[in-house]
Design a protein around this motif. Structure first.
Motif, short mmCIF file in Angstrom:
data_model
loop_
_atom_site.label_atom_id
_atom_site.label_comp_id
_atom_site.label_asym_id
_atom_site.label_seq_id
_atom_site.Cartn_x
_atom_site.Cartn_y
_atom_site.Cartn_z
N GLY A 128 76.78 -49.28 -56.79
CA GLY A 128 76.24 -48.58 -57.93
C GLY A 128 74.81 -48.97 -58.23
N MET A 129 74.08 -49.40 -57.18
CA MET A 129 72.72 -49.90 -57.37
C MET A 129 71.66 -48.83 -57.20
N ASP A 130 72.02 -47.68 -56.67
CA ASP A 130 71.03 -46.63 -56.46
C ASP A 130 70.49 -46.14 -57.80
N VAL A 131 69.21 -45.95 -57.85
CA VAL A 131 68.61 -45.44 -59.09
C VAL A 131 68.96 -43.97 -59.26
N ASP A 132 69.63 -43.64 -60.33
CA ASP A 132 70.00 -42.25 -60.53
C ASP A 132 68.87 -41.51 -61.24
N LYS A 133 69.08 -40.23 -61.43
CA LYS A 133 68.04 -39.40 -62.01
C LYS A 133 68.03 -39.46 -63.54
N ASP A 134 68.99 -40.20 -64.11
CA ASP A 134 69.06 -40.31 -65.55
C ASP A 134 68.14 -41.46 -65.99
N ASP A 135 66.90 -41.13 -66.31
CA ASP A 135 65.92 -42.13 -66.71
C ASP A 135 65.74 -42.18 -68.23
N ARG A 143 74.29 -47.04 -73.86
CA ARG A 143 74.43 -47.26 -72.42
C ARG A 143 75.83 -47.78 -72.10
N MET A 144 76.35 -48.70 -72.92
CA MET A 144 77.70 -49.21 -72.70
C MET A 144 78.74 -48.12 -72.92
N LYS A 145 78.48 -47.26 -73.90
CA LYS A 145 79.40 -46.16 -74.18
C LYS A 145 79.49 -45.22 -72.97
N MET A 146 78.33 -44.96 -72.32
CA MET A 146 78.33 -44.10 -71.13
C MET A 146 79.10 -44.74 -69.98
N ALA A 147 78.92 -46.04 -69.81
CA ALA A 147 79.64 -46.75 -68.74
C ALA A 147 81.15 -46.68 -68.97
N THR A 148 81.54 -46.93 -70.19
CA THR A 148 82.97 -46.91 -70.53
C THR A 148 83.54 -45.50 -70.36
N LYS A 149 82.77 -44.50 -70.77
CA LYS A 149 83.21 -43.11 -70.65
C LYS A 149 83.44 -42.75 -69.19
N ASN A 150 82.49 -43.12 -68.30
CA ASN A 150 82.65 -42.82 -66.87
C ASN A 150 83.84 -43.57 -66.27
N LEU A 174 79.09 -47.93 -62.88
CA LEU A 174 78.37 -49.12 -62.44
C LEU A 174 76.86 -48.95 -62.58
N GLN A 175 76.38 -47.74 -62.38
CA GLN A 175 74.95 -47.48 -62.56
C GLN A 175 74.53 -47.75 -64.00
N HIS A 176 75.34 -47.30 -64.93
CA HIS A 176 75.04 -47.54 -66.34
C HIS A 176 75.13 -49.03 -66.66
N ILE A 177 76.12 -49.70 -66.10
CA ILE A 177 76.28 -51.14 -66.34
C ILE A 177 75.08 -51.91 -65.80
N GLU A 189 77.32 -59.69 -75.65
CA GLU A 189 77.07 -58.44 -74.93
C GLU A 189 77.22 -58.63 -73.42
N LYS A 190 76.78 -59.76 -72.90
CA LYS A 190 76.95 -60.03 -71.47
C LYS A 190 78.43 -60.18 -71.14
N ALA A 191 79.17 -60.85 -72.01
CA ALA A 191 80.60 -61.02 -71.77
C ALA A 191 81.31 -59.66 -71.75
N GLU A 192 80.88 -58.77 -72.64
CA GLU A 192 81.45 -57.41 -72.67
C GLU A 192 81.13 -56.68 -71.37
N ALA A 193 79.87 -56.78 -70.91
CA ALA A 193 79.46 -56.12 -69.67
C ALA A 193 80.22 -56.68 -68.48
N ASP A 194 80.43 -57.99 -68.44
CA ASP A 194 81.18 -58.61 -67.35
C ASP A 194 82.62 -58.09 -67.31
N ALA A 195 83.21 -57.97 -68.48
CA ALA A 195 84.60 -57.50 -68.54
C ALA A 195 84.73 -56.07 -68.04
N VAL A 196 83.78 -55.21 -68.44
CA VAL A 196 83.82 -53.82 -68.00
C VAL A 196 83.54 -53.74 -66.50
N THR A 197 82.58 -54.52 -66.03
CA THR A 197 82.24 -54.51 -64.60
C THR A 197 83.42 -54.98 -63.77
N LEU A 198 84.08 -56.03 -64.20
CA LEU A 198 85.26 -56.54 -63.48
C LEU A 198 86.33 -55.46 -63.37
#
Length: 309
Positions: A128-135, A143-150, A174-177, A189-198
Motif C-alpha cells: 500500500g506504498m504507491d502514491v495514489d491520486k488522492d492528494d 484520514r483515519m476514518k477513510m482507512a477504517t471505511k476501506n 493501507l494507503q490512507h494509513i 494516535e500511533k497506537a490506534e494506527a498500529d492496531a488498524v494496520t495490524l
C-alpha cells in the motif's frame, strides 16, 4: 591597343604567345631590364614592398606545407579506418562465440534489472506504498476514518466472496494509513494506527492465502508462488507491529511451506505454539508439517542409500 585593354590576363598571354609565334614582336628594340626603374618612389618604399613580398612568400609556403600535411593525415586516417574495419571483421568472424556471450550477458542483465524493478513495484503495491491520486489534505481524524471505511468495505466484500475486490480495498486502506503515519502523531494516535494496520495486514494475508489456493488449483504452483509471497510480506508487516501474533505466524508458516521453505514454516509454527499451545489450528498445521518432514527424510535416506549402499 584597344584589344589589350579588353582582354583578361589569360587571354592576353595567349594572344601574345600567338603573335610571338607568328613572328610579330611588340617591341621594336631589345628590352633592357636593368634600365627599368621602379614605380615606387624611393628605396624605403621598395624595401617595404620586398619585405611584404617575402612575408607573402613565407605564408604561401607554410600554407602549402599545411595542406600537404593535412593530405598526409587524411591518408593516414583513411588507412587506419580500413585497418579497423578489417580488424572488426576478423574479430566478428573468429570471435563469434565471444560476441554472442557478451550479448547474452547484456540481455540477461537487462532482464534481471527489469524483473527487480517489477518486483519492487509489486512490493510497494502490496504494502500500500504507491502514491495514489488522492492528494487531498485531510485532518488526522478524517484520514483515519477513510482507512477504517476501506477496511470495513474490504471485510464486507470478502464475506461476499469477492477476494480481488477485498484485497484492493485493504490496500487502499493501507494507503490512507501510510499517509496518516506521515503526520505528527501522539502516542495514542500511533497506537490506534498500529492496531488498524495490524488488522488490515492480517486480513490481507488471509485474502491472499485464499487467492493463492485458487490460482494454484487453476494455473499451477508456479503462478501461485507470487501470491504466496504477498501473504508472507503481509504477515511480516503484521509481525513488525505484534511480534507474537499467532494469526500472523500461522499464515506466514502456511505461505512458507508453499514456497518450499518447510524448515522455516516449522520454526514459525513452533514459535506460535509457545504463545498459544492449545491452538487447534496450529497443532493441526504442525502435525501436517511433521508428516511432510518425515516424508522428506525418508526420501533423502532412500536416495543416499542408493548412492552409498
Amino acid at each position: 591597343k584597344r584589344l589589350r585593354f579588353s582582354l583578361d590576363g589569360a587571354s592576353a598571354v595567349a594572344s601574345g604567345a600567338a603573335h610571338y609565334a607568328a613572328g610579330r614582336r611588340g617591341l621594336k628594340a631589345k628590352w633592357d631590364l636593368s634600365a627599368q626603374t621602379s614605380a615606387l618612389g624611393d628605396d624605403k618604399a621598395l624595401a617595404e614592398c620586398r619585405e611584404l613580398e617575402a612575408w607573402m612568400a613565407q605564408v604561401n609556403s607554410e600554407e602549402q606545407m599545411r595542406l600537404a600535411k593535412g593530405n598526409e593525415l587524411y591518408d593516414d586516417a583513411a588507412g587506419l579506418r580500413g585497418e579497423a574495419a578489417g580488424l572488426r571483421s576478423a574479430l566478428e568472424e573468429h570471435g563469434a562465440a565471444y560476441y554472442e556471450k557478451k550479448t547474452k550477458e547484456h540481455d540477461d542483465k537487462e532482464k534481471m534489472l527489469d524483473a527487480a524493478a517489477a518486483a519492487e513495484r509489486q512490493r510497494r503495491q502490496d504494502a500500500g506504498m504507491d502514491v495514489d491520486k488522492d492528494d487531498r489534505k485531510m485532518a488526522k481524524s478524517e484520514r483515519m476514518k477513510m482507512a477504517t471505511k476501506n477496511k470495513e468495505e474490504g471485510n464486507s466484500v470478502f464475506k461476499a466472496g469477492n477476494l480481488e475486490d477485498a484485497a484492493a480495498r485493504y490496500q487502499r486502506a493501507l494507503q490512507h494509513i501510510n499517509k496518516f503515519y506521515m503526520l505528527d502523531l501522539s502516542p495514542d494516535e500511533k497506537a490506534e494506527a498500529d492496531a488498524v494496520t495490524l488488522s488490515i495486514q492480517l486480513n490481507l494475508a488471509n485474502v491472499f492465502l485464499k487467492i493463492a489456493a485458487t490460482v494454484e488449483k487453476d494455473q499451477g504452483k508456479e503462478k501461485a508462488e507470487e501470491v504466496y509471497k504477498k501473504v508472507k510480506f503481509a504477515t511480516e508487516e503484521a509481525l513488525k507491529i505484534d511480534a507474537d501474533n499467532v494469526k500472523a505466524k500461522f499464515r506466514k508458516a502456511s505461505a512458507m511451506e508453499k514456497l518450499g521453505d518447510l524448515d522455516g514454516a516449522v520454526k514459525e509454527v513452533k514459535s506460535a505454539l509457545k504463545t498459544d499451545p492449545e491452538n487447534a489450528d496450529l497443532v493441526k498445521l504442525k502435525e501436517k508439517f511433521d508428516k511432510l518432514q518425515a516424508a522428506q527424510n525418508a526420501k533423502a535416506k532412500k536416495i543416499y542409500g542408493k548412492m552409498f549402499g
